[in-house]
Design an enzyme around this catalytic site. Sequence first.
Site, PDB file in Angstrom:
ATOM      1  N   LYS A  12       1.222  -1.096   0.045  1.00 28.26           N
ATOM      2  CA  LYS A  12       0.027  -0.112  -0.052  1.00 28.26           C
ATOM      3  C   LYS A  12       0.736   1.123   0.701  1.00 28.26           C
ATOM      4  O   LYS A  12       1.900   1.243  -0.206  1.00 28.26           O
ATOM      5  CB  LYS A  12      -1.144  -0.143   1.424  1.00 28.26           C
ATOM      6  N   PRO A  95       9.503  -3.957  -0.164  1.00 26.24           N
ATOM      7  CA  PRO A  95      11.308  -3.902   1.320  1.00 26.24           C
ATOM      8  C   PRO A  95      10.694  -3.680   2.307  1.00 26.24           C
ATOM      9  O   PRO A  95       9.199  -3.413   2.285  1.00 26.24           O
ATOM     10  CB  PRO A  95      11.588  -2.909  -0.208  1.00 26.24           C
ATOM     11  N   ALA A  97      10.024  -2.398   6.433  1.00 27.98           N
ATOM     12  CA  ALA A  97      10.152  -1.635   7.071  1.00 27.98           C
ATOM     13  C   ALA A  97      10.569  -0.285   6.364  1.00 27.98           C
ATOM     14  O   ALA A  97      11.073   0.184   6.277  1.00 27.98           O
ATOM     15  CB  ALA A  97      11.104  -1.979   7.898  1.00 27.98           C
ATOM     16  N   GLY A 101       3.818  -1.075   4.101  1.00 24.90           N
ATOM     17  CA  GLY A 101       2.715  -2.317   4.725  1.00 24.90           C
ATOM     18  C   GLY A 101       3.314  -3.743   4.463  1.00 24.90           C
ATOM     19  O   GLY A 101       1.611  -4.366   4.871  1.00 24.90           O
ATOM     20  N   GLY A 103       4.329  -6.137   5.927  1.00 27.95           N
ATOM     21  CA  GLY A 103       3.816  -7.219   7.084  1.00 27.95           C
ATOM     22  C   GLY A 103       2.355  -7.087   7.360  1.00 27.95           C
ATOM     23  O   GLY A 103       1.613  -8.623   7.140  1.00 27.95           O
ATOM     24  N   SER A 104       1.758  -6.227   7.330  1.00 30.64           N
ATOM     25  CA  SER A 104       0.516  -6.011   7.353  1.00 30.64           C
ATOM     26  C   SER A 104      -0.152  -6.373   6.192  1.00 30.64           C
ATOM     27  O   SER A 104      -1.219  -7.533   6.729  1.00 30.64           O
ATOM     28  CB  SER A 104      -0.016  -5.224   7.985  1.00 30.64           C
ATOM     29  N   ASP A 137      -2.681  -1.059  10.230  1.00 33.51           N
ATOM     30  CA  ASP A 137      -2.738  -0.890   8.898  1.00 33.51           C
ATOM     31  C   ASP A 137      -3.510  -2.609   8.528  1.00 33.51           C
ATOM     32  O   ASP A 137      -4.192  -2.839   7.114  1.00 33.51           O
ATOM     33  CB  ASP A 137      -1.821  -1.112   8.352  1.00 33.51           C
TER      34      ASP A 137
HETATM   35  P1  ATP Z   1       3.861   0.127   8.343  1.00 32.65           P
HETATM   36  O1  ATP Z   1       3.726   0.774   6.906  1.00 32.65           O
HETATM   37  O2  ATP Z   1       2.554  -1.095   8.059  1.00 32.65           O
HETATM   38  O3  ATP Z   1       4.672   0.634   9.042  1.00 32.65           O
HETATM   39  P2  ATP Z   1       6.476  -1.265   6.996  1.00 32.65           P
HETATM   40  O4  ATP Z   1       6.310  -1.462   5.619  1.00 32.65           O
HETATM   41  O5  ATP Z   1       7.166   0.210   7.300  1.00 32.65           O
HETATM   42  O6  ATP Z   1       4.961  -1.068   7.610  1.00 32.65           O
HETATM   43  P3  ATP Z   1       6.747  -3.701   7.697  1.00 32.65           P
HETATM   44  O7  ATP Z   1       7.486  -4.324   5.815  1.00 32.65           O
HETATM   45  O8  ATP Z   1       5.750  -3.913   7.670  1.00 32.65           O
HETATM   46  O9  ATP Z   1       6.439  -2.471   7.374  1.00 32.65           O
HETATM   47  O10 ATP Z   1       7.821  -4.346   8.440  1.00 32.65           O
HETATM   48  C1  ATP Z   1       7.853  -3.960   9.783  1.00 32.65           C
HETATM   49  C2  ATP Z   1       8.530  -4.627  11.061  1.00 32.65           C
HETATM   50  O11 ATP Z   1       7.688  -6.545  10.790  1.00 32.65           O
HETATM   51  C3  ATP Z   1      10.098  -5.359   9.880  1.00 32.65           C
HETATM   52  O12 ATP Z   1      10.789  -4.964  10.794  1.00 32.65           O
HETATM   53  C4  ATP Z   1       9.731  -7.414  10.486  1.00 32.65           C
HETATM   54  O13 ATP Z   1      11.105  -7.583  10.865  1.00 32.65           O
HETATM   55  C5  ATP Z   1       8.268  -7.261  10.878  1.00 32.65           C
HETATM   56  N1  ATP Z   1       8.273  -8.218   9.939  1.00 32.65           N
HETATM   57  C6  ATP Z   1       7.448  -9.063  10.770  1.00 32.65           C
HETATM   58  N2  ATP Z   1       6.492  -9.709  10.085  1.00 32.65           N
HETATM   59  C7  ATP Z   1       6.716 -10.070   9.004  1.00 32.65           C
HETATM   60  C8  ATP Z   1       6.606 -10.324   7.375  1.00 32.65           C
HETATM   61  N3  ATP Z   1       5.854 -11.264   6.833  1.00 32.65           N
HETATM   62  N4  ATP Z   1       6.825  -9.322   6.609  1.00 32.65           N
HETATM   63  C9  ATP Z   1       7.453  -7.892   6.268  1.00 32.65           C
HETATM   64  N5  ATP Z   1       7.888  -7.589   8.043  1.00 32.65           N
HETATM   65  C10 ATP Z   1       7.195  -8.359   9.158  1.00 32.65           C
END
Ligand code: ATP
Length: 294
Positions: A12, A95, A97, A101, A103-104, A137
């Site tokens: 997203k 990518p 973190a 989104g 992981g979400s 999210d």
């Molecule tokens: P958001 O925008 O929802 O805050 P993000 O895109 O910044 O999320 P994610 O890619 O969801 O961040 O990853 C955040 C953390 O979650 C990472 O540090 C990772 O170690 C952990 N994590 C746990 N499960 C997962 C997964 N299935 N995929 C990616 N990261 C994961």
Amino acid sequence: MPSSIHVQSYAKINWTLDVLFKREDGYHELRTIYQTVSLHDELKLSETTGAIEIACEDPRVPCDETNLAFKAAVLLREATGTSKGARIEIEKRIPVAAGLGGGSSNAAATLLALIRLWQIEIDERELIRIAARLGSDVPFFLIGGTALGVGRGEEVSPIEQVHCEHLLLVNPGFAVSTRDAYEKLSRLTSSEAASIIPFTLPAAKGIRELPLVARNDLEEPVLAAYPEIAEVKRRLLSLGARHALMSGSGATVFGVFDNSEMAGHAESELRAFGYWAERVRTVGRQEYHATIFQ
Ligand code: ATP
């Protein structure tokens, strides 16, 4: 009975992100407009006799009980009382973190896939409650498309869909923690909240214009702390993006282009510079639900 299910777990961006104030529970009160885009991870879920297992080759993704897909499976099992298990293989393209989104999305995709794989029934409100426990999210990824998020982002409502064909996602290759990004918003206090007029609600009315006027309250403090993200944004604009904005808490920036030639040229230039860059388009709600299961 399906022995395995393949799922596309979409990323997203946020078209808008207004941070209103810090709540007593420590979360920030948000108004945001979420949008699913075509970049996606691939998940394969297979039934096991009882164990929940995660397999992922990306070293940044934990393969233990802290993985959001693992947590999703545990909560769904608790809620429905099933004793079935699952092996969840995650091929990461989003990518980590990065404000996209990933992981979400994996967590929501896992919930939707396990309901099919385990052939269980769950009340929709209960499913949304589980999603909200997994992360702010996660409920959005149960509906996809363009949606308004309020509260800490977990109360989502579908709104008119935004279509945008030529987007370029660019990530400078480092992570910004979501917590850090919000901590940098030090100017916000509860007492100031009443004077903050959110951009998101009027923006939802002029939805078609949104790609060119998108706005994110976290951008200014995060760019001040990470000049490399400001540099990505500057490069996108100098390569012809009509608009460029950090997504969520960063570090990914999206650029909005007029046509595929310009987006393609910018993608090559930014990759040559060493950034991760990927062209995407918006994925509307209908397409989201039609393509999530392959
Ligand atoms: P958001 O925008 O929802 O805050 P993000 O895109 O910044 O999320 P994610 O890619 O969801 O961040 O990853 C955040 C953390 O979650 C990472 O540090 C990772 O170690 C952990 N994590 C746990 N499960 C997962 C997964 N299935 N995929 C990616 N990261 C994961």
